[in-house]
Enzyme design. Structure first.
Site, mmCIF file in Angstrom:
data_model
loop_
_atom_site.group_PDB
_atom_site.id
_atom_site.type_symbol
_atom_site.label_atom_id
_atom_site.label_comp_id
_atom_site.label_asym_id
_atom_site.label_seq_id
_atom_site.Cartn_x
_atom_site.Cartn_y
_atom_site.Cartn_z
ATOM 1 N N LYS A 23 2.368 5.049 -3.212
ATOM 2 C CA LYS A 23 2.958 3.605 -3.920
ATOM 3 C C LYS A 23 2.348 3.509 -5.150
ATOM 4 C CE LYS A 23 4.244 1.554 0.449
ATOM 5 N NZ LYS A 23 4.104 0.470 1.492
ATOM 6 N N LYS A 37 11.015 10.218 4.283
ATOM 7 C CA LYS A 37 11.096 9.171 5.460
ATOM 8 C C LYS A 37 12.132 8.099 5.313
ATOM 9 C CE LYS A 37 7.495 6.431 4.829
ATOM 10 N NZ LYS A 37 6.162 5.540 5.182
ATOM 11 N N LYS A 71 11.681 1.456 4.074
ATOM 12 C CA LYS A 71 11.837 0.047 3.623
ATOM 13 C C LYS A 71 12.137 -0.222 2.131
ATOM 14 C CE LYS A 71 9.859 -3.046 7.275
ATOM 15 N NZ LYS A 71 8.584 -3.530 7.508
HETATM 16 P P1 AMP Z 1 6.463 -0.573 7.864
HETATM 17 O O1 AMP Z 1 7.752 -0.597 7.933
HETATM 18 O O2 AMP Z 1 5.576 0.048 7.114
HETATM 19 O O3 AMP Z 1 5.920 -1.896 8.115
HETATM 20 O O4 AMP Z 1 6.230 0.133 9.393
HETATM 21 C C1 AMP Z 1 6.301 -0.565 10.611
HETATM 22 C C2 AMP Z 1 6.336 0.692 11.809
HETATM 23 O O5 AMP Z 1 7.297 1.471 11.611
HETATM 24 C C3 AMP Z 1 4.849 1.432 11.513
HETATM 25 O O6 AMP Z 1 4.406 1.722 13.061
HETATM 26 C C4 AMP Z 1 5.495 2.506 10.959
HETATM 27 O O7 AMP Z 1 4.719 3.702 11.360
HETATM 28 C C5 AMP Z 1 6.767 2.642 11.770
HETATM 29 N N1 AMP Z 1 7.883 3.404 10.660
HETATM 30 C C6 AMP Z 1 8.191 3.191 9.232
HETATM 31 N N2 AMP Z 1 9.109 3.972 8.815
HETATM 32 C C7 AMP Z 1 9.385 4.815 9.832
HETATM 33 C C8 AMP Z 1 10.102 5.966 9.949
HETATM 34 N N3 AMP Z 1 10.862 6.309 8.776
HETATM 35 N N4 AMP Z 1 10.134 6.803 11.199
HETATM 36 C C9 AMP Z 1 9.467 6.338 12.120
HETATM 37 N N5 AMP Z 1 8.766 5.246 12.370
HETATM 38 C C10 AMP Z 1 8.528 4.388 10.957
#
Ligand code: AMP
Ligand code: TRP
Length: 351
Positions: A134, A216, A219
């Site tokens: 980031k 991956k 968001k």
């Molecule tokens: P975040 O979007 O960073 O707030 O992530 C929220 C949850 O979603 C966390 O447990 C991340 O590890 C999971 N996560 C985010 N992106 C992915 C992805 N591409 N594949 C699987 N899990 C994800």
């Protein structure tokens, strides 16, 4: 990239924890109210939270303080927080089985973050993959909050004597750091914190971008075609899957040299609850077109019931608000009790 061996071991360990224990294990996880909730979040995290919630003592947190690590506005943060609460409820989190709350409502998170920073090394934070990704080459300009982010995450987890942290693969390093911080604290001040374990599933823990299967689904991806948002309508979902990149050749198979097809088959398999081998056999000799069209149907129908519930919850924001007020009260009671112990361990407060 996660190996099946590693995640399989964690899954086995989890099974043995569940079986060997009479009291329910404590689960804690968090998700940031930033941007659009996508299929990776659902398959890597939230779906597992929902599926397992009856077996554990669960706390799920909307981590709005973490979201402050990247520039946002008052309105955006407020809207995203309420939207995310609605998404969690629509996806099936049940307030009678899980505490659901907003991080900033329990001030002990920020307090413990500071206390834990004293047993966290600057070098550990600077080396975190997420920070490096980031911050990129702009580490002089990014907020210090981005660097401190894993300390706050450790505080979230350790505040509740958490045993298991169900997350996607990208969070593994942060959970390992949390364990190191807890162990160092315990060594210096005496047994105070439980060492948590990551709960990362063998499949779905890393859903990849539809535009680039080496990245991956995220968001923060500027390209909306890279991910399927939970709120995408059926036409949008069909279009995104139709244009999703594929590998060379035309066989619908999962293989190390076919990362795009492996990703699409994984999504199909998790949503349809069929093994990948059965799906591969079904599309043998049929080519990518037929497979993609059916995959789109599977995604559309899987998301449709969540979307219907979400539409209803959006009409009644008072439902999520009351869940969050109640959740904060329950989380706070636990956090306050833990902080009495932590302050005492550290020699803070004489009265
Ligand atoms: P975040 O979007 O960073 O707030 O992530 C929220 C949850 O979603 C966390 O447990 C991340 O590890 C999971 N996560 C985010 N992106 C992915 C992805 N591409 N594949 C699987 N899990 C994800
Ligand atoms: N860092 C996590 C993410 O980006 C969110 C998070 C914050 C979290 N605190 C947590 C996850 C505690 C698990 C436990 O996905």
């Amino acid at each position: 990239m996660v190996t099946g061996q590693e995640t399989g071991d964690v899954a086995l360990l989890d099974e043995s924890i569940k079986r060997s224990s009479n009291t329910r294990q404590r689960v804690f996880s968090g998700i940031q109210p930033s941007g659009n909730f996508h299929l990776g979040n659902y398959l890597g995290a939230i779906r597992n939270w929902v599926d397992q919630q009856a077996a554990f003592d669960n706390i799920f947190c909307i981590v709005n303080l973490h979201a402050l690590s990247q520039a946002t506005t008052r309105e955006t943060l407020r809207d995203n927080t309420l939207n995310l609460a609605n998404v969690l409820l629509a996806a099936g989190l049940d307030p009678s089985q899980s505490i659901i709350f907003v991080q900033s409502d329990v001030r002990e998170h920020a307090e413990l973050c500071w206390l834990l920073s004293s047993v966290t090394q600057f070098g550990e934070l600077r080396r975190m993959t997420q920070f490096k990704d980031k911050a990129g080459s702009k580490d002089e300009q990014v907020s210090a909050a981005l660097l401190f982010y894993p300390v706050l995450q450790a505080a979230d987890i350790l505040l509740y004597d958490t045993n298991l942290v169900p997350v996607g693969e990208d969070q593994k390093q942060h959970i390992e750091l949390t364990r190191d911080i807890a162990a160092r604290f315990n060594m210096r001040y005496g047994e105070t914190f439980v060492l948590p374990q990551p709960d990362i599933k063998a499949t779905g823990a890393r859903v990849m971008s539809l535009e680039d299967p080496t990245k991956k689904m995220s968001k923060s991806d500027a390209n909306p075609n890279a991910s399927i948002a939970l709120t995408d309508d059926p036409d949008t979902i069909r279009r995104k899957i139709r244009r999703a990149v594929t590998d060379s050749g035309s066989d619908v198979v999962a293989a190390p040299d076919k990362p795009a097809l492996t990703n699409l088959l994984t999504i199909y398999s998790l949503l349809s609850e069929e093994p990948i081998s059965i799906i591969e056999a079904r599309y043998a000799g049929k080519g990518y077109g037929a497979f993609k069209s059916d995959l789109a149907d599977v995604v559309v129908s899987s998301l449709s019931s969540i979307q219907a519930r979400l539409a209803e919850l959006n009409q009644h924001p008072e439902i999520a608000r009351s869940v969050l007020v109640d959740g904060a009260e329950r989380a706070r009671a636990r956090a306050v009790a833990k902080m009495i112990q932590v302050r005492d361990s550290m020699g803070l407060g004489l009265y």
